[in-house]
Design a protein around this motif. Sequence first.
Motif, PDB file in Angstrom:
ATOM      1  N   ALA A   1       0.848  -1.204   0.000  1.00 17.67           N
ATOM      2  CA  ALA A   1       0.000   0.000   0.000  1.00 17.67           C
ATOM      3  C   ALA A   1       0.874   1.240   0.000  1.00 17.67           C
ATOM      4  O   ALA A   1       1.336   1.687   1.056  1.00 17.67           O
ATOM      5  N   PRO A   2       1.150   1.834  -1.164  1.00 17.42           N
ATOM      6  CA  PRO A   2       2.029   3.011  -1.238  1.00 17.42           C
ATOM      7  C   PRO A   2       1.585   4.174  -0.353  1.00 17.42           C
ATOM      8  O   PRO A   2       2.418   4.918   0.155  1.00 17.42           O
ATOM      9  N   LYS A   3       0.269   4.331  -0.152  1.00 18.25           N
ATOM     10  CA  LYS A   3      -0.229   5.466   0.625  1.00 18.25           C
ATOM     11  C   LYS A   3      -0.699   5.065   2.021  1.00 18.25           C
ATOM     12  O   LYS A   3      -1.329   5.855   2.731  1.00 18.25           O
ATOM     13  N   GLY A   4      -0.406   3.846   2.433  1.00 14.35           N
ATOM     14  CA  GLY A   4      -0.760   3.420   3.773  1.00 14.35           C
ATOM     15  C   GLY A   4      -2.139   2.798   3.865  1.00 14.35           C
ATOM     16  O   GLY A   4      -2.914   2.791   2.896  1.00 14.35           O
ATOM     17  N   ARG A   5      -2.433   2.269   5.050  1.00 18.44           N
ATOM     18  CA  ARG A   5      -3.716   1.645   5.330  1.00 18.44           C
ATOM     19  C   ARG A   5      -4.297   2.209   6.616  1.00 18.44           C
ATOM     20  O   ARG A   5      -3.555   2.522   7.558  1.00 18.44           O
ATOM     21  N   SER A   6      -5.612   2.289   6.663  1.00 23.57           N
ATOM     22  CA  SER A   6      -6.270   2.739   7.895  1.00 23.57           C
ATOM     23  C   SER A   6      -6.440   1.553   8.836  1.00 23.57           C
ATOM     24  O   SER A   6      -6.422   0.388   8.406  1.00 23.57           O
TER      25      SER A   6
ATOM     26  N   THR B   1       0.583   8.179  10.793  1.00 24.49           N
ATOM     27  CA  THR B   1       0.093   9.555  10.736  1.00 24.49           C
ATOM     28  C   THR B   1      -1.414   9.531  10.979  1.00 24.49           C
ATOM     29  O   THR B   1      -2.193   9.175  10.097  1.00 24.49           O
ATOM     30  N   GLY B   2      -1.796   9.871  12.195  1.00 23.82           N
ATOM     31  CA  GLY B   2      -3.217   9.808  12.543  1.00 23.82           C
ATOM     32  C   GLY B   2      -3.709   8.378  12.454  1.00 23.82           C
ATOM     33  O   GLY B   2      -3.195   7.478  13.131  1.00 23.82           O
ATOM     34  N   ASP B   3      -4.689   8.163  11.572  1.00 23.09           N
ATOM     35  CA  ASP B   3      -5.254   6.821  11.412  1.00 23.09           C
ATOM     36  C   ASP B   3      -4.535   6.008  10.337  1.00 23.09           C
ATOM     37  O   ASP B   3      -4.798   4.828  10.176  1.00 23.09           O
ATOM     38  N   GLU B   4      -3.622   6.660   9.591  1.00 19.03           N
ATOM     39  CA  GLU B   4      -2.940   5.975   8.484  1.00 19.03           C
ATOM     40  C   GLU B   4      -1.637   5.334   8.950  1.00 19.03           C
ATOM     41  O   GLU B   4      -0.835   5.957   9.654  1.00 19.03           O
ATOM     42  N   ILE B   5      -1.420   4.101   8.522  1.00 28.61           N
ATOM     43  CA  ILE B   5      -0.203   3.358   8.865  1.00 28.61           C
ATOM     44  C   ILE B   5       0.453   2.929   7.558  1.00 28.61           C
ATOM     45  O   ILE B   5      -0.200   2.349   6.679  1.00 28.61           O
ATOM     46  N   ALA B   6       1.757   3.222   7.408  1.00 29.06           N
ATOM     47  CA  ALA B   6       2.457   2.910   6.160  1.00 29.06           C
ATOM     48  C   ALA B   6       3.893   2.507   6.461  1.00 29.06           C
ATOM     49  O   ALA B   6       4.402   2.707   7.576  1.00 29.06           O
ATOM     50  N   VAL B   7       4.533   1.946   5.452  1.00 30.71           N
ATOM     51  CA  VAL B   7       5.968   1.673   5.508  1.00 30.71           C
ATOM     52  C   VAL B   7       6.676   2.813   4.801  1.00 30.71           C
ATOM     53  O   VAL B   7       6.244   3.258   3.727  1.00 30.71           O
ATOM     54  N   ALA B   8       7.746   3.344   5.409  1.00 36.07           N
ATOM     55  CA  ALA B   8       8.470   4.484   4.847  1.00 36.07           C
ATOM     56  C   ALA B   8       8.805   4.230   3.384  1.00 36.07           C
ATOM     57  O   ALA B   8       9.318   3.171   3.022  1.00 36.07           O
ATOM     58  N   SER B   9       8.502   5.198   2.522  1.00 39.43           N
ATOM     59  CA  SER B   9       8.662   5.020   1.077  1.00 39.43           C
ATOM     60  C   SER B   9      10.108   4.771   0.672  1.00 39.43           C
ATOM     61  O   SER B   9      10.378   4.044  -0.280  1.00 39.43           O
TER      62      SER B   9
END
Length: 302
Positions: free
Chosen positions: A22-27, A63-71
């Motif tokens: 998920a390039p833009k993260g997941r909620s 970031t808030g509700d979004e969880i991602a792996v550093a690009s």
Amino acid sequence: MNSSDEDILYRRTNLTFALLGAPKGRSREWIRRNVDGYQKVSEKTLQRDLRILRSIGVPLVITGDEIAVASDARDLPAIDFTPAEATAVGMAGELGKAGALGAFARSGWTKIAAAGARRDLSGPQLASYTPYNDTTRLEPTVLSTILTAVARKRRISFTYRASPTDEPQQRTMDPWGLVPEAGRVYLVGYDLDREAPRSFRAVRLSDVHTTGESAEHPAEGNLQDIVRGSLSARSQLVDAVLSVTDGRGGEFGEPVDGRVTLTNVDADWLVRAAAAAAPEVIVEKPAEIRRRVIELLEKAAS
């Protein structure tokens, strides 16, 4: 590892792959709805899993509700293999095409897909092709013993038969590696009995064991070149087409539409093997090999 530990590892692995895809993260809501293992866990459990993943090096960005792996951590650097490493990877790929190991690899893709990756695993690309070559015929104990001896630089001893009808030979070797060549796998190393580099077809080895001594002769040159040079020096290599009765391919391979095509095989071996398998196996071409098979059968019948 108990079943609870396995469930936790399974859940966290699924989460990692879902975030990588998920390039833009997941909620958090998306994770609970789509990632296997999170449908019935609490927010506290999810938070703990995120902390654990960070602690083992997964570069998470929350970031808030979004969880991602550093690009900047998504792309791995280019990987360079030594010839020996490339050989090992190539053999692993061949072994992974068939049998239980192939099924395990495909099940891994299924789990990745369940974790959020997008790949259709139900289509025709899953049609199973099982190669019938040396990598699918090697005894696991022989393979394990050789690879361990190579890695630890230990001398080995083994029994070798040049063909099923030949007398067994006892050989001692400082092993350098296993080399795939034209559907076959060869053990390459320094033959202590001949005092020179030699290659042996691995499926013709038995009673392989380490001697307890350190290997004293380091690898010389490119192992693939050693195998090819040895084959060309001691044999005539031919391409052949065989007509095979269903289910009787044996060591020649799995027939396609009743035929097996062989490339760069030893002519003497092919003559003996085809004669032994007749009439279930018939050489269609080359004509010279067919003639030699007929002559051998007539001689045996006289």
